[in-house]
Design an enzyme around this catalytic site. Structure first.
Site, PDB file in Angstrom:
ATOM      1  N   HIS A  59      -9.493   1.586   2.249  1.00  0.00           N
ATOM      2  CA  HIS A  59      -9.177   2.105   3.573  1.00  0.00           C
ATOM      3  C   HIS A  59     -10.379   1.836   4.479  1.00  0.00           C
ATOM      4  O   HIS A  59     -11.524   1.932   4.050  1.00  0.00           O
ATOM      5  CB  HIS A  59      -8.938   3.617   3.535  1.00  0.00           C
ATOM      6  CG  HIS A  59      -7.812   4.051   2.650  1.00  0.00           C
ATOM      7  ND1 HIS A  59      -7.981   4.352   1.312  1.00  0.00           N
ATOM      8  CD2 HIS A  59      -6.491   4.253   2.914  1.00  0.00           C
ATOM      9  CE1 HIS A  59      -6.820   4.719   0.790  1.00  0.00           C
ATOM     10  NE2 HIS A  59      -5.896   4.662   1.742  1.00  0.00           N
ATOM     11  N   GLU A 100      -9.705   4.321   9.740  1.00  0.00           N
ATOM     12  CA  GLU A 100      -8.379   4.909   9.974  1.00  0.00           C
ATOM     13  C   GLU A 100      -8.375   5.860  11.154  1.00  0.00           C
ATOM     14  O   GLU A 100      -7.374   5.952  11.872  1.00  0.00           O
ATOM     15  CB  GLU A 100      -7.904   5.633   8.712  1.00  0.00           C
ATOM     16  CG  GLU A 100      -6.535   6.247   8.842  1.00  0.00           C
ATOM     17  CD  GLU A 100      -6.041   6.891   7.557  1.00  0.00           C
ATOM     18  OE1 GLU A 100      -4.884   7.340   7.535  1.00  0.00           O
ATOM     19  OE2 GLU A 100      -6.805   6.941   6.572  1.00  0.00           O
ATOM     20  N   HIS A 110       0.844  -1.206   0.000  1.00  0.00           N
ATOM     21  CA  HIS A 110       0.000   0.000   0.000  1.00  0.00           C
ATOM     22  C   HIS A 110       0.872   1.246   0.000  1.00  0.00           C
ATOM     23  O   HIS A 110       1.484   1.600   1.012  1.00  0.00           O
ATOM     24  CB  HIS A 110      -0.902   0.001   1.245  1.00  0.00           C
ATOM     25  CG  HIS A 110      -1.905   1.109   1.269  1.00  0.00           C
ATOM     26  ND1 HIS A 110      -3.206   0.945   0.828  1.00  0.00           N
ATOM     27  CD2 HIS A 110      -1.816   2.385   1.691  1.00  0.00           C
ATOM     28  CE1 HIS A 110      -3.868   2.083   0.979  1.00  0.00           C
ATOM     29  NE2 HIS A 110      -3.040   2.985   1.508  1.00  0.00           N
ATOM     30  N   SER A 115     -18.782  10.449  -2.949  1.00  0.00           N
ATOM     31  CA  SER A 115     -19.911  10.125  -2.074  1.00  0.00           C
ATOM     32  C   SER A 115     -21.230  10.752  -2.523  1.00  0.00           C
ATOM     33  O   SER A 115     -22.255  10.548  -1.879  1.00  0.00           O
ATOM     34  CB  SER A 115     -19.600  10.579  -0.642  1.00  0.00           C
ATOM     35  OG  SER A 115     -19.347  11.976  -0.609  1.00  0.00           O
TER      36      SER A 115
END
Length: 407
Positions: free
Chosen positions: A207, A210, A62, A146
């Protein structure tokens, strides 16, 4: 065909001595030198220095190559402050890192023994340098967005980038898909992307959990993310919660990065679906996030590996440095056992998570190998010493080809 004769060979299960490796693109056989010379009479024999160690090339699953221009531009210490600084400096950082800048980052990984990396590509600007990199590359085309009203345009851009990566035809380059996060990708987009993953058998990453801001936003549509989403996206609620997000990945073996704020229910879900957690300790520390609870992962039989993240939240792309930080962060873990697990996390376990035929000095595996010059004969704490001491890497092989040789 070549035969390499180190003093020691690090395999997943043991340390070998007085053995040699015959290889071309793949590792053909591990046996005493004289036996290999008889079986492969025309092979070139490579002699190494005293106390040389042959081990698998490292795998950085990553990394964000596109943001490699950052050094002091972004704000550290708090995730949301960092995110605002990314928005504020995005144009300067992205436009300020052309092919030369990105190639420098890729070369720095090579110099530290990284023979495979997973590139999280947000814009596709890193495609050419990754296509021309000496390393194996899993090229994760990232989907983000989104807002439902923008779904078609965003998905069209994602498909164009994915198709461009699929046009790269070279050994060791694998197009793949990244879903940015549960708070930044609309469920409509996730479903459409996962259909592509299923139809084309692509590797998948995202992800997940986090920051505490992400936890609060997904659970309550509140917290430190609230002002950010209202200001930039005119949203006052999350597009999905964590349970809905994880359900999308049922049946997909996924690499989930960070996972430092996951709850017990989510960890059980990860375990049930065979997902792998990517641990980025330096990034988590710099952005003011929690430390991954590796004991809980182990207790839940969740696989985990170590990666560097990008230079937007790190100061170097070096897995030896990353493992060292993790070794000290997890001070309650048994030192030698944990060091062994860290070495496996950037070799065989990372290869298995990415679904590629490398990560071990073993017959049939691709010949991705590095030679380290040790100071003396290794002992039972070799993994600890590999992490603590920056041994010289004198040779690097990728798919059997020598890409670095130094005295």
């Amino acid at each position: 065909m070549q035969i390499i004769t180190p003093n020691y060979i690090l395999t997943p299960d043991t340390l070998l001595s007085n053995m040699s490796v015959a290889f071309d693109k793949t590792i053909r056989k591990i046996a005493p030198l004289e036996e290999l010379k008889k079986e492969f009479a025309d092979a070139d024999v490579i002699e190494l220095k005293k106390n040389s160690l042959l081990m698998p090339g490292l795998i950085n699953a990553h990394v964000h190559i596109e943001f490699s221009a950052n050094k002091t531009e972004l704000s550290y210490g708090d995730f949301v402050s960092w995110l605002y600084s990314v928005i504020e400096n995005r144009e300067e950082l992205v436009n300020g890192c052309g092919d030369e800048c990105m190639a420098k980052a890729i070369n720095s990984m090579l110099e530290s023994g990284i023979t495979t990396f997973g590139a999280i590509s947000s814009h596709g600007m890193d495609l050419d340098v990754c296509a021309n990199a000496p390393q194996n590359v899993v090229f994760f085309n990232e989907l983000i967005g989104s807002q439902a009203t923008m779904a078609d345009a965003l998905f069209g851009d994602f498909l164009a980038r994915l198709d461009a990566s699929k046009s790269v035809k070279r050994e060791g380059f694998y197009p793949a898909v990244a879903i940015h996060s549960p708070y930044s990708v609309h469920p409509i987009l996730i479903k459409k992307a996962l259909q592509k993953v299923k139809n084309e058998n692509l590797k998948l990453t995202a992800h997940f959990m986090e920051s505490s801001a992400e936890r609060d936003w997904l659970d309550k549509s509140d917290g430190d993310f609230k002002g950010f989403f209202e200001k930039f996206l005119k949203q006052n609620s999350a597009v999905s919660d964590s349970k809905e997000f994880l359900e999308h990945f049922d049946g997909f073996s996924t690499l989930l990065t960070h996972v430092v704020n996951a709850n017990d229910e989510e960890l059980k879900k990860l375990s049930l679906n065979g997902h792998t957690v990517i641990h980025c300790p330096i990034s988590n520390r710099l952005l003011g996030n929690a430390t991954l609870n590796i004991k809980k992962l182990n207790d839940n039989n969740i696989k985990w590996i170590v990666a560097t993240d990008g230079l937007s939240s790190n100061y170097k792309l070096d897995l030896f440095e990353e493992m060292k930080m993790s070794l000290f962060m997890h001070s309650n873990a048994p030192l030698v056992k944990f060091a062994d697990a860290l070495i496996k996390s950037v070799t065989i376990n990372a290869a298995e998570a990415l679904g590629i035929n490398t990560g071990a000095i073993a017959e049939g595996k691709n010949a991705d190998m590095i030679v380290l010059d040790l100071d003396k004969e290794p002992n039972d704490e070799l993994a600890v010493h590999l992490i603590l001491h920056r041994y010289n890497i004198s040779k690097i092989y990728i798919n059997g080809t020598l890409v670095k040789c130094s005295l």
